[in-house]
Design a protein around this motif. Structure first.
Motif, PDB file in Angstrom:
ATOM      1  N   GLN A  71       0.588  -2.827 -12.253  1.00 27.84           N
ATOM      2  CA  GLN A  71       2.035  -1.842 -12.190  1.00 27.84           C
ATOM      3  C   GLN A  71       3.006  -2.509 -11.651  1.00 27.84           C
ATOM      4  O   GLN A  71       4.323  -2.335 -12.211  1.00 27.84           O
ATOM      5  CB  GLN A  71       1.586  -0.723 -11.993  1.00 27.84           C
ATOM      6  N   HIS A  72       2.979  -3.322 -10.564  1.00 22.39           N
ATOM      7  CA  HIS A  72       3.892  -3.844  -9.731  1.00 22.39           C
ATOM      8  C   HIS A  72       4.779  -4.832 -10.531  1.00 22.39           C
ATOM      9  O   HIS A  72       5.980  -4.939 -10.592  1.00 22.39           O
ATOM     10  CB  HIS A  72       3.427  -4.530  -8.217  1.00 22.39           C
ATOM     11  N   HIS A  73       3.997  -5.789 -11.171  1.00 24.72           N
ATOM     12  CA  HIS A  73       4.523  -6.821 -12.160  1.00 24.72           C
ATOM     13  C   HIS A  73       5.279  -6.138 -13.276  1.00 24.72           C
ATOM     14  O   HIS A  73       6.451  -6.586 -13.606  1.00 24.72           O
ATOM     15  CB  HIS A  73       3.268  -7.403 -12.694  1.00 24.72           C
ATOM     16  N   ARG A  74       4.795  -4.908 -13.928  1.00 24.95           N
ATOM     17  CA  ARG A  74       5.512  -4.466 -14.856  1.00 24.95           C
ATOM     18  C   ARG A  74       6.751  -3.862 -14.304  1.00 24.95           C
ATOM     19  O   ARG A  74       7.898  -3.764 -15.032  1.00 24.95           O
ATOM     20  CB  ARG A  74       4.759  -3.225 -15.625  1.00 24.95           C
ATOM     21  N   LEU A  75       6.573  -3.040 -13.232  1.00 22.49           N
ATOM     22  CA  LEU A  75       7.700  -2.446 -12.360  1.00 22.49           C
ATOM     23  C   LEU A  75       8.962  -3.664 -12.254  1.00 22.49           C
ATOM     24  O   LEU A  75      10.329  -3.407 -12.637  1.00 22.49           O
ATOM     25  CB  LEU A  75       7.327  -1.825 -11.436  1.00 22.49           C
ATOM     26  N   ASP A  76       8.654  -4.742 -11.881  1.00 21.23           N
ATOM     27  CA  ASP A  76       9.675  -5.668 -11.657  1.00 21.23           C
ATOM     28  C   ASP A  76      10.195  -6.112 -12.943  1.00 21.23           C
ATOM     29  O   ASP A  76      11.325  -6.739 -13.061  1.00 21.23           O
ATOM     30  CB  ASP A  76       8.957  -7.176 -10.924  1.00 21.23           C
ATOM     31  N   GLN A  77       9.344  -6.224 -14.215  1.00 17.07           N
ATOM     32  CA  GLN A  77       9.943  -6.658 -15.286  1.00 17.07           C
ATOM     33  C   GLN A  77      10.877  -5.551 -15.865  1.00 17.07           C
ATOM     34  O   GLN A  77      11.865  -5.941 -16.471  1.00 17.07           O
ATOM     35  CB  GLN A  77       8.969  -6.828 -16.246  1.00 17.07           C
ATOM     36  N   ARG A 131       9.000   2.880  -1.754  1.00 16.25           N
ATOM     37  CA  ARG A 131       8.312   3.918  -2.069  1.00 16.25           C
ATOM     38  C   ARG A 131       7.548   4.015  -3.485  1.00 16.25           C
ATOM     39  O   ARG A 131       6.519   4.420  -3.607  1.00 16.25           O
ATOM     40  CB  ARG A 131       9.135   5.458  -1.950  1.00 16.25           C
ATOM     41  N   ALA A 132       8.285   3.348  -4.390  1.00 20.25           N
ATOM     42  CA  ALA A 132       7.573   3.349  -5.495  1.00 20.25           C
ATOM     43  C   ALA A 132       6.719   2.292  -5.652  1.00 20.25           C
ATOM     44  O   ALA A 132       5.443   2.555  -6.379  1.00 20.25           O
ATOM     45  CB  ALA A 132       8.631   2.818  -6.551  1.00 20.25           C
ATOM     46  N   VAL A 133       6.465   1.324  -5.067  1.00 18.62           N
ATOM     47  CA  VAL A 133       5.591   0.214  -4.957  1.00 18.62           C
ATOM     48  C   VAL A 133       4.005   0.798  -4.367  1.00 18.62           C
ATOM     49  O   VAL A 133       2.883   0.466  -4.713  1.00 18.62           O
ATOM     50  CB  VAL A 133       6.071  -0.940  -4.192  1.00 18.62           C
ATOM     51  N   ARG A 134       4.331   1.745  -3.029  1.00 16.11           N
ATOM     52  CA  ARG A 134       3.313   1.874  -2.254  1.00 16.11           C
ATOM     53  C   ARG A 134       2.456   3.060  -3.201  1.00 16.11           C
ATOM     54  O   ARG A 134       1.273   3.535  -2.832  1.00 16.11           O
ATOM     55  CB  ARG A 134       3.728   2.597  -1.219  1.00 16.11           C
ATOM     56  N   GLY A 135       3.075   3.616  -4.144  1.00 16.36           N
ATOM     57  CA  GLY A 135       2.478   4.941  -4.900  1.00 16.36           C
ATOM     58  C   GLY A 135       1.807   4.304  -6.343  1.00 16.36           C
ATOM     59  O   GLY A 135       1.257   5.012  -7.053  1.00 16.36           O
ATOM     60  N   LEU A 136       1.770   2.756  -6.643  1.00 12.92           N
ATOM     61  CA  LEU A 136       1.265   2.460  -7.721  1.00 12.92           C
ATOM     62  C   LEU A 136      -0.521   2.174  -7.551  1.00 12.92           C
ATOM     63  O   LEU A 136      -1.060   1.994  -6.335  1.00 12.92           O
ATOM     64  CB  LEU A 136       1.968   0.964  -7.915  1.00 12.92           C
ATOM     65  N   GLY A 137      -1.066   2.262  -8.661  1.00 13.13           N
ATOM     66  CA  GLY A 137      -2.576   1.888  -8.877  1.00 13.13           C
ATOM     67  C   GLY A 137      -3.217   3.213  -8.207  1.00 13.13           C
ATOM     68  O   GLY A 137      -4.488   3.019  -8.231  1.00 13.13           O
ATOM     69  N   TRP A 138      -2.779   4.149  -7.821  1.00  7.22           N
ATOM     70  CA  TRP A 138      -3.423   5.427  -7.459  1.00  7.22           C
ATOM     71  C   TRP A 138      -4.087   6.473  -8.354  1.00  7.22           C
ATOM     72  O   TRP A 138      -3.231   6.798  -9.464  1.00  7.22           O
ATOM     73  CB  TRP A 138      -2.843   6.368  -6.203  1.00  7.22           C
ATOM     74  N   ARG A 139      -5.369   6.967  -8.373  1.00  9.53           N
ATOM     75  CA  ARG A 139      -5.670   7.878  -9.437  1.00  9.53           C
ATOM     76  C   ARG A 139      -6.734   8.540  -8.549  1.00  9.53           C
ATOM     77  O   ARG A 139      -7.314   8.345  -7.658  1.00  9.53           O
ATOM     78  CB  ARG A 139      -6.475   7.036 -10.632  1.00  9.53           C
ATOM     79  N   VAL A 140      -7.003   9.893  -8.936  1.00 10.66           N
ATOM     80  CA  VAL A 140      -7.832  11.060  -8.564  1.00 10.66           C
ATOM     81  C   VAL A 140      -8.932  11.199  -9.418  1.00 10.66           C
ATOM     82  O   VAL A 140      -8.701  11.610 -10.490  1.00 10.66           O
ATOM     83  CB  VAL A 140      -7.011  12.268  -8.127  1.00 10.66           C
ATOM     84  N   PHE A 141     -10.229  11.087  -8.893  1.00 12.55           N
ATOM     85  CA  PHE A 141     -11.328  11.126  -9.571  1.00 12.55           C
ATOM     86  C   PHE A 141     -12.207  12.468  -9.082  1.00 12.55           C
ATOM     87  O   PHE A 141     -11.859  12.823  -7.812  1.00 12.55           O
ATOM     88  CB  PHE A 141     -12.342   9.981  -9.436  1.00 12.55           C
ATOM     89  N   VAL A 142     -13.005  13.207  -9.897  1.00 11.69           N
ATOM     90  CA  VAL A 142     -13.488  14.434  -9.629  1.00 11.69           C
ATOM     91  C   VAL A 142     -14.994  14.395  -9.638  1.00 11.69           C
ATOM     92  O   VAL A 142     -15.434  13.880 -10.793  1.00 11.69           O
ATOM     93  CB  VAL A 142     -13.000  15.541 -10.234  1.00 11.69           C
ATOM     94  N   SER A 143     -16.070  14.873  -8.863  1.00 13.74           N
ATOM     95  CA  SER A 143     -17.282  14.889  -9.005  1.00 13.74           C
ATOM     96  C   SER A 143     -18.069  16.144  -8.404  1.00 13.74           C
ATOM     97  O   SER A 143     -17.458  16.377  -7.127  1.00 13.74           O
ATOM     98  CB  SER A 143     -17.739  13.349  -8.502  1.00 13.74           C
ATOM     99  N   ASN A 144     -19.077  16.773  -8.822  1.00 15.59           N
ATOM    100  CA  ASN A 144     -19.675  17.733  -8.218  1.00 15.59           C
ATOM    101  C   ASN A 144     -20.967  16.918  -7.346  1.00 15.59           C
ATOM    102  O   ASN A 144     -21.879  17.670  -6.975  1.00 15.59           O
ATOM    103  CB  ASN A 144     -20.019  18.691  -9.115  1.00 15.59           C
TER     104      ASN A 144
END
Length: 578
Positions: free
Chosen positions: A317-323, A409-422
């Motif tokens: 995502q960082h590479h695509r942002l720079d592009q 700020r944009a770079v530090r927020g890249l690659g994050w995702r939230v998973f859920v599990s019981n």
């Protein structure tokens, strides 16, 4: 007195005995006959035996067309008779009419198919000693050029094959880890959404496995609250990511603020590559927190949410942002060019064009844009009837600069995702590694479109027969998965690798061969029938080292080939050495 030796028949055996032995071990024919009984007037091979012969043809030839099977079987009558133990087998037993009847039965009785899948899976779990701990559910589509009818199977919908102009059907499937073995297969119309398909598929799997505590893994469409509540109430577990709607960007940023402030510790996740198992690689970071949920039906359960950053995804995502930033800067700089072919814009037009560029590249908050407006007035002299006048030209120059704070700020927020599990005992590392094996079910979908199963293009027009074909190919997918799993497990237990699989590089070895690679090694094996003194003698081309090894790794004796040499009851004909 010498008697002439005459070759009376040669059959290309190849991988057919191996495939038929694998299908027999899975008890496919008997299970099909049990749940799809035929009319009393049915003669010759049973429905299950016809299906098994057809599957052997599909997996060997990579062709599911009905009109090709009879001619193929005519050239392999002796091989099929010996392998199936059906000496009365005729080529008409696998005619296209008989194959159509098989498809009509498989595709026309949903209840019988569900009962067959339950019985077949129970057999495989027992025979292969499989433990059901993790199940994946996903769907794919299959396009066709058939017409669209109201309420029909083929409809226009979201195409996963990138052909929204063609009608499609949808295949929803659940598979067992780590094999990718299909547990249940459901065919629905192509316009159906994925979300409502999960709970019915889970009910089928629960009826098959008959055990609680199974972890169901899926994509964000499985994260609907009703689906999660159903699994919680069923004492099963789930693992899936939340969509952007369920976890908005602002909420995710609020969760990450303690991380950026150094107040929230992260758990590193590592995975050892197959090529270097002793060299684990750092692939992700994350943390978890718990919440209490209540469904509309009053189900209350505890859920943990795992906030994970994939390092590889963040880098991509960082590479695509720079592009995108670079492209936006180039496009805006192009507005400053003057000369032929370049339109002169006023300030309003320049601002509108720049806004469109920033929106298209999604970098509006990362670039600071400045506009410099230069006005130049010149006096033109009178000419003929045209009086002298003042001409004003406006020149707009646009300059951009990156906002370093916004970019950081944009770079530090890249690659994050939230998973859920019981499953509260599931830690961040286990969750990441479990979800990253989602390719297992996708690999099965790719095999439907691959050379062996080759679901598309579809040559059938009847939706019942198309559904029956998909179910038949689902059995074929089970064959591919189980053969692959058996060989890989045997190689792992012996700490060995298998070579002679790669064309042009026979010394290259692998501990994870595919079924397709192994089947290709059986090309060229023949059954030869010679007549000498009025007696027929049979002989099979000797298996080479890699063929014998594959047969042994699958748990079969070499007699599945060598036994055909003595099928006449006499000693086999001794082939002379070249």
């Amino acid at each position: 007195m010498e008697t002439a030796l005459t070759v009376t028949r040669i059959e290309r055996v190849d991988d057919i005995p191996l495939l038929l032995a694998q299908l027999a071990k899975m008890e496919v024919a008997s299970r099909l006959d049990q749940h799809f009984p035929t009319h009393g007037n049915w003669q010759g091979l049973t429905l299950g035996e016809v299906a098994v012969v057809w599957l052997a043809y599909i997996l060997s030839e990579g062709d599911h067309r009905l009109n090709s099977v009879q001619g193929w079987a005519a050239g392999l009558l002796m091989t099929l008779r010996v392998c199936l133990g059906a000496m009365n087998l005729r080529e008409l037993d696998v005619s296209d009419d008989r194959l159509c009847l098989v498809l009509d039965r498989l595709g026309g009785d949903d209840a019988a198919w569900e009962a067959y899948e339950q019985a077949q899976t129970a057999t495989l779990l027992r025979v292969y000693d499989l433990k059901a701990r993790r199940v994946r559910i996903d769907s794919t589509t299959a396009k066709s050029y058939v017409g669209v009818t109201e309420g029909g199977l083929f409809q226009f919908g979201h195409s996963k094959e990138h052909r929204p102009d063609l009608p499609q059907l949808k295949i929803n499937q659940s598979t067992l880890d780590p094999l990718g073995l299909p547990l249940s297969t459901t065919v629905v119309s192509g316009e159906r959404a994925d979300d409502p398909l999960y709970v019915p598929e889970m009910r089928k799997v629960q009826a098959i496995l008959k055990q609680p505590g199974v972890l169901y893994v899926g994509d964000c469409k499985m994260a609907a609250l009703a689906t999660r509540a159903y699994l919680a109430a069923s004492e099963d577990h789930y693992l899936c990511p939340l969509s952007a709607v369920q976890m908005p960007a602002a909420t995710l940023r609020a969760l990450l603020e303690p991380v950026w402030a150094g107040e929230q510790a992260l758990t590193p996740v590592s995975r050892a590559p197959e090529t270097a198992p002793d060299q684990p690689q750092h692939i992700a970071n994350g943390f978890s927190y718990g919440v209490t949920l209540t469904s509309a039906e009053g189900v209350v359960w505890q859920e943990q949410r795992l906030v994970v950053q994939s390092l590889k995804q963040a880098a991509a995502q960082h590479h695509r942002l720079d592009q995108r930033l670079q492209q936006a800067e180039q496009d805006i700089a192009g507005l400053n060019q003057r000369g032929r072919g370049h339109k002169r814009l006023d300030e309003a037009q320049a601002r509108a064009t720049v806004d469109a560029i920033l929106t298209q590249q999604a970098v509006a908050t990362l670039l600071v844009v400045e506009y410099q407006v230069d006005t130049q007035t010149t006096r033109t002299r009178a000419y003929l009837e045209r009086p002298a006048r003042d001409v004003t030209k406006v020149s707009v120059t646009v300059r951009t600069a990156r906002d370093p704070l916004a970019y950081a700020r944009a770079v530090r927020g890249l690659g994050w995702r939230v998973f859920v599990s019981n499953d509260l005992a599931l830690d961040v590392g286990e969750a990441v590694l479990a979800y990253r094996e989602e390719y297992l079910i996708e690999r099965g979908f790719n095999r439907y479109r691959g050379k062996l199963l080759g679901l598309t293009p579809l040559y059938l027009c009847s939706t019942t027969r198309i559904k029956g074909l998909i179910r038949l190919l689902a059995i074929g997918l089970r064959v591919l998965c189980l053969a692959e799993f058996t060989v890989r497990a045997a190689l792992q237990a012996k700490a060995e690798k298998l070579d002679q699989l790669y064309a042009g590089n026979p010394k290259r070895a692998t501990a994870r061969p595919t079924t397709e690679m192994m089947l290709r090694t059986f090309t060229g094996i023949s059954l030869i029938v010679v007549s000498l003194g009025g007696t027929d003698w049979h002989s099979v081309t000797p298996l080479n080292a890699v063929q014998l090894r594959v047969v042994g790794l699958l748990g079969f004796p070499a007699a599945i080939y060598q036994g055909m040499s003595a099928s006449s009851g006499e000693a086999p004909f001794k082939m002379s050495e070249p």
